[in-house]
Design a protein around this motif. Sequence first.
Motif, PDB file in Angstrom:
ATOM      1  N   GLU A 880       9.852  -5.172  -7.119  1.00  0.00           N
ATOM      2  CA  GLU A 880       9.871  -3.708  -7.171  1.00  0.00           C
ATOM      3  C   GLU A 880       9.320  -3.192  -8.497  1.00  0.00           C
ATOM      4  OE1 GLU A 880      12.888   0.094  -6.643  1.00  0.00           O
ATOM      5  OE2 GLU A 880      13.516  -1.905  -6.036  1.00  0.00           O
ATOM      6  N   VAL A 881       9.736  -3.787  -9.598  1.00  0.00           N
ATOM      7  CA  VAL A 881       9.257  -3.355 -10.919  1.00  0.00           C
ATOM      8  C   VAL A 881       7.743  -3.514 -11.004  1.00  0.00           C
ATOM      9  CG1 VAL A 881       9.255  -3.931 -13.378  1.00  0.00           C
ATOM     10  CG2 VAL A 881      11.429  -3.773 -12.125  1.00  0.00           C
ATOM     11  N   LEU A 882       7.231  -4.669 -10.564  1.00  0.00           N
ATOM     12  CA  LEU A 882       5.800  -4.929 -10.684  1.00  0.00           C
ATOM     13  C   LEU A 882       4.992  -4.033  -9.745  1.00  0.00           C
ATOM     14  CD1 LEU A 882       3.499  -6.542 -11.916  1.00  0.00           C
ATOM     15  CD2 LEU A 882       3.933  -8.347 -10.235  1.00  0.00           C
ATOM     16  N   GLU A 883       5.456  -3.880  -8.519  1.00  0.00           N
ATOM     17  CA  GLU A 883       4.675  -3.098  -7.560  1.00  0.00           C
ATOM     18  C   GLU A 883       4.679  -1.609  -7.908  1.00  0.00           C
ATOM     19  OE1 GLU A 883       5.736  -4.206  -3.562  1.00  0.00           O
ATOM     20  OE2 GLU A 883       5.213  -6.307  -3.901  1.00  0.00           O
ATOM     21  N   ARG A 884       5.735  -1.143  -8.550  1.00  0.00           N
ATOM     22  CA  ARG A 884       5.734   0.248  -9.025  1.00  0.00           C
ATOM     23  C   ARG A 884       4.706   0.440 -10.143  1.00  0.00           C
ATOM     24  NH1 ARG A 884       9.377   3.731  -7.192  1.00  0.00           N
ATOM     25  NH2 ARG A 884      11.128   2.943  -5.946  1.00  0.00           N
ATOM     26  N   ILE A 885       4.457  -0.597 -10.896  1.00  0.00           N
ATOM     27  CA  ILE A 885       3.396  -0.515 -11.918  1.00  0.00           C
ATOM     28  C   ILE A 885       2.039  -0.343 -11.247  1.00  0.00           C
ATOM     29  CG2 ILE A 885       2.182  -1.857 -13.689  1.00  0.00           C
ATOM     30  CD1 ILE A 885       4.913  -3.113 -14.404  1.00  0.00           C
ATOM     31  N   TYR A 886       1.869  -0.984 -10.094  1.00  0.00           N
ATOM     32  CA  TYR A 886       0.591  -0.895  -9.368  1.00  0.00           C
ATOM     33  C   TYR A 886       0.411   0.468  -8.693  1.00  0.00           C
ATOM     34  CZ  TYR A 886      -0.823  -5.829  -9.764  1.00  0.00           C
ATOM     35  OH  TYR A 886      -1.250  -7.047 -10.222  1.00  0.00           O
ATOM     36  N   ILE A 887       1.416   0.884  -7.871  1.00  0.00           N
ATOM     37  CA  ILE A 887       1.205   2.090  -7.056  1.00  0.00           C
ATOM     38  C   ILE A 887       2.383   3.059  -7.078  1.00  0.00           C
ATOM     39  CG2 ILE A 887      -0.433   1.012  -5.471  1.00  0.00           C
ATOM     40  CD1 ILE A 887       1.883   0.767  -3.437  1.00  0.00           C
ATOM     41  N   GLY A 888       3.378   2.828  -7.920  1.00  0.00           N
ATOM     42  CA  GLY A 888       4.492   3.763  -8.008  1.00  0.00           C
ATOM     43  C   GLY A 888       5.557   3.580  -6.948  1.00  0.00           C
ATOM     44  N   ARG A 889       5.418   2.563  -6.083  1.00  0.00           N
ATOM     45  CA  ARG A 889       6.397   2.277  -5.029  1.00  0.00           C
ATOM     46  C   ARG A 889       6.184   0.844  -4.552  1.00  0.00           C
ATOM     47  NH1 ARG A 889       3.469   1.865  -0.424  1.00  0.00           N
ATOM     48  NH2 ARG A 889       1.615   3.172  -0.185  1.00  0.00           N
ATOM     49  N   ARG A 890       7.059   0.376  -3.648  1.00  0.00           N
ATOM     50  CA  ARG A 890       6.852  -0.938  -3.041  1.00  0.00           C
ATOM     51  C   ARG A 890       5.702  -0.857  -2.031  1.00  0.00           C
ATOM     52  NH1 ARG A 890      10.781  -4.906  -3.077  1.00  0.00           N
ATOM     53  NH2 ARG A 890       9.026  -6.152  -2.319  1.00  0.00           N
ATOM     54  N   PHE A 891       4.953  -1.944  -1.915  1.00  0.00           N
ATOM     55  CA  PHE A 891       3.915  -2.018  -0.896  1.00  0.00           C
ATOM     56  C   PHE A 891       4.561  -2.165   0.479  1.00  0.00           C
ATOM     57  CE2 PHE A 891       1.518  -3.489  -4.631  1.00  0.00           C
ATOM     58  CZ  PHE A 891       0.382  -2.703  -4.524  1.00  0.00           C
ATOM     59  N   LYS A 892       3.866  -1.670   1.510  1.00  0.00           N
ATOM     60  CA  LYS A 892       4.384  -1.754   2.869  1.00  0.00           C
ATOM     61  C   LYS A 892       4.252  -3.157   3.434  1.00  0.00           C
ATOM     62  CE  LYS A 892       3.142   3.046   3.845  1.00  0.00           C
ATOM     63  NZ  LYS A 892       2.236   3.949   4.625  1.00  0.00           N
ATOM     64  N   ASN A 893       3.159  -3.843   3.106  1.00  0.00           N
ATOM     65  CA  ASN A 893       2.910  -5.178   3.652  1.00  0.00           C
ATOM     66  C   ASN A 893       1.853  -5.876   2.813  1.00  0.00           C
ATOM     67  OD1 ASN A 893       0.375  -4.068   4.522  1.00  0.00           O
ATOM     68  ND2 ASN A 893       1.371  -3.340   6.390  1.00  0.00           N
ATOM     69  N   ASP A 894       1.521  -7.098   3.189  1.00  0.00           N
ATOM     70  CA  ASP A 894       0.562  -7.885   2.415  1.00  0.00           C
ATOM     71  C   ASP A 894      -0.852  -7.318   2.503  1.00  0.00           C
ATOM     72  OD1 ASP A 894       2.552  -9.567   1.604  1.00  0.00           O
ATOM     73  OD2 ASP A 894       2.105 -11.145   3.061  1.00  0.00           O
ATOM     74  N   THR A 895      -1.192  -6.710   3.638  1.00  0.00           N
ATOM     75  CA  THR A 895      -2.524  -6.100   3.756  1.00  0.00           C
ATOM     76  C   THR A 895      -2.685  -5.006   2.718  1.00  0.00           C
ATOM     77  OG1 THR A 895      -2.677  -6.603   6.119  1.00  0.00           O
ATOM     78  CG2 THR A 895      -4.076  -4.846   5.299  1.00  0.00           C
TER      79      THR A 895
END
Length: 925
Positions: A880-895
């Motif tokens: 969660e911490v890392l993905e928020r750095i990327y897009i501000g939220r969790r990613f929906k899936n691997d795609t």
Amino acid sequence: MNAVEIESAISDLALEPFDASEFPYAFLAAFGNKGTALKRLRAGNNNTSDVPGGVLLRNNIHIAVCDVDNVGETLTGLHASPATAKGKVKFILATDGQTIQIKELATCDLVACEFEDLPNHFGFLLPLAGISTIKEIKENPIDVRATSRLNKLYVELLSENPDWAKAERRADMNHFMARLVFCFFAEDTDIFHGDGLFTKTVEQYSERDGSNSHEVLSEIFRAMDLKLAERPSVEPRLPGWANKFPYVNGGLFAGSTDTPRFTRMARTYLLHAGNLNWQKINPDIFGSMIQAVADDEERGALGMHYTSVPNILKVLNPLFLDDLRGQLEAAGDNKAKLLNLRKRIARIRVFDPACGSGNFLVIAYKQMREIEAAINQRRSEAHNKSEIPLTNFRGIELRDFPAEIARLALIIAEYQCDVLYRGQQDALEEFLPLDAQNWIICGNALRLDWLSVCPPTGTGVKVLSDDLFGTPLNQSEIDFENDGGETYVCGNPPYKGSKWQTDDQKSDMVSAWQKHPKLAKTTDYVTGWIAKFLEYVDNESNAVGAFVATNSICQGQQAIDVWPATFQRGCEIRFAHTSFKWANLASHNAGVTVVIVGLGKRSSVPKKLYQDELLKQCSAIGPYLVPDSLAYVQKANAPIGEQAPMLFGNMPRDGGNLILDSGLGSQMKFDESVQPFIRGLIGSDELINGRKRYCLWIEEGQQNKAMTSAFIAERLSLVAESRGKSDAESTRGFAARPYRFVQIAGYSQVSSIVVAKVSSETREYLPVGLLPSDTIVSDLAFGLYDAPLWNLALIASRIHLVWIATVCGKLETRYRYSNTLGWNTFPVPLLTEQNKADLTDCAEAILLAREAHFPATIADLYAPDSMPANLRHAHERNDEVLERIYIGRRFKNDTERLEKLFELYTKMTAGQAKVAPRTKKEKSA
């Protein structure tokens, strides 16, 4: 055990006299449970049943044998039993030896039947052997039962007729089996106009010992190759009982009527096969199973050879069936539009250049007949003869027997569709005689010119055959009109990786990749079909194709090799399914991980990317099956972001003499002359499985002091000797310096982050660890030396695993890490000091969560079904911490993860990022 073996065991069990005390154990043995487990159950050690006469196998089944007429009450008691719930069983079973009731607890599905009828329901029970089944086999297991009977017959006949087992006669044997399959089907569908005519004739006119069975069969086969008008004058005269059989034609009974000799047992197997109800055969399932009967290498996996209809439809639906159904819906009840759609369908050709027993072709045919039937229904023409010719379903198959079965499967499918949509009477009137045209070619698809098998328009086939079931190389032309028709190429070709290809297969690849010879040496065998498709659409530009392939062709180096070459030829990926398991009837549903790629000439139509049940429309699909990005990743010598350098571990090349196993290393630590020079040694295996190894680590300038130890002096002498004998000049050069590793990539002053080179694909996170300074990273792992701890948080994340799985490729099915292709290219947003601090906290939390379970290993802690809650929570927090750095939220899936990574990769490597080339025309445009 496989499905066929289980069916056979259940059938034998149902025929034996019922023994109440022995039944539960015999039943469990039939599903592959080992004797040791059954012995413990008998002894009562592991039997936790609380029902009188009960036997409970945990996570499997609870069985109870009861008094006559008490089956229903006993089943109810089993369902209510506390032991049933506690034992987490899948099924409950009650029987009195006369009737039997079985309930699947997850679905509440119930089977209730006479005891001797149990084999007809064995498909319902396959999950007891860890076999995931499909609806058709669960509800109607005739396909597996028929395969089982024919396999027993086949093996017995080859044993009695060893000359038929030789290469020169194996085709005759396979042709004989195809004749039997037709006869069994024909007698149960009234094609022979007599209930059980074939089986009853053999039973009545052949001796019980089987001695004249071959003669009876030979006369039956001879009759079916003779027109009724010719029979009175033929010599020798047909026996009256053979004269009852109709004229079949189609080449199936043409030529030799030679038949293998039968034993008593072979005759029994034939009659048992004939007594099954072949009317309900699924040609798409049965065909792919029966092909294994005639293949010595595949017979061990008998009954696993099917491709589920849903998987096949993942290829055929987006290829063209979805479009046809959309046109049907749009047409409504407009008779003119419906007529145009029917004419369109009649001109569609489906071409499978790796057709096996024809299951893709059969499913395509059945689906198209369903659409045509809906059209006829709306036009009030329900009894119209189908306008879809079987000759529009073309195939190439390397082996003769599957090719025969493919033709036969299509013929059976046509008859079954006629019965379903037009009625039994109309179907029977038009079924015989069979058409002698041949449209399934036996040959090497990577050597043949596909245009000669499935030409784009007009008439004619250049690769020809004598008759429908002969060796297809010299037939008269198939005369059909197809002007304006569409061609759809599909299939599931062989997958073999380049290292496992035979010399013949390597030669096939050279032939297929003539325009890109480099690819012939490095890519999976399946890519040969992509190469042939590119060649095919050079001449038939409107053809569209879709292939099932190992996901390795969309990962690592192969993605870089195959897809730019494909795009350069003016083709694109029209649609794709991301990785999923192509399952079969193997125990525990073993299957290879595959992708589906749909190919065609470059176009403006939206592209479709499927992941699980989700569909995403996009403008382009790239080499890694990432939407809206044609970029592909090249190795980098240094990280493109601010992460620390990752280096190879250290390579000793010492003949094993600088390495100490756990016992010796621990012992030498107490030797004061050796202890200063002993370090821990960690590679992938040690990291994952917690094994201990040590090494002698001697710095420059320390060698003289080290040599004062007799143990070290002896070891270094052996190192020098080993290196001196090496074939590699670089290794021999280090014989004079036996005290040190040949390749020293690095070591730490404080700590090292170690990453496994190869690891299991079943784990949700990549194996990574933190090592103290007294531990050396071996050449079987990668190391980040004295790197900030937030780097470990990156490596331990889901998003990094997805990147590695995509751009690095795999070793077999396992993740294969690469520092230059995976770590150095990993796109990480610019991190603030607070970001780094947060990620450091996450890394520490992961390490502390592991420590709480000491001495559990990474292999223990990261087992998919038993990951500790605190460790899972630590990883989820890290993600969660890392993905928020990327897009501000969790990613929906691997795609979505890959979309963002490739977008960022393209920006970070602007001017360096490789984009799949377009044609000259498109560049200028």
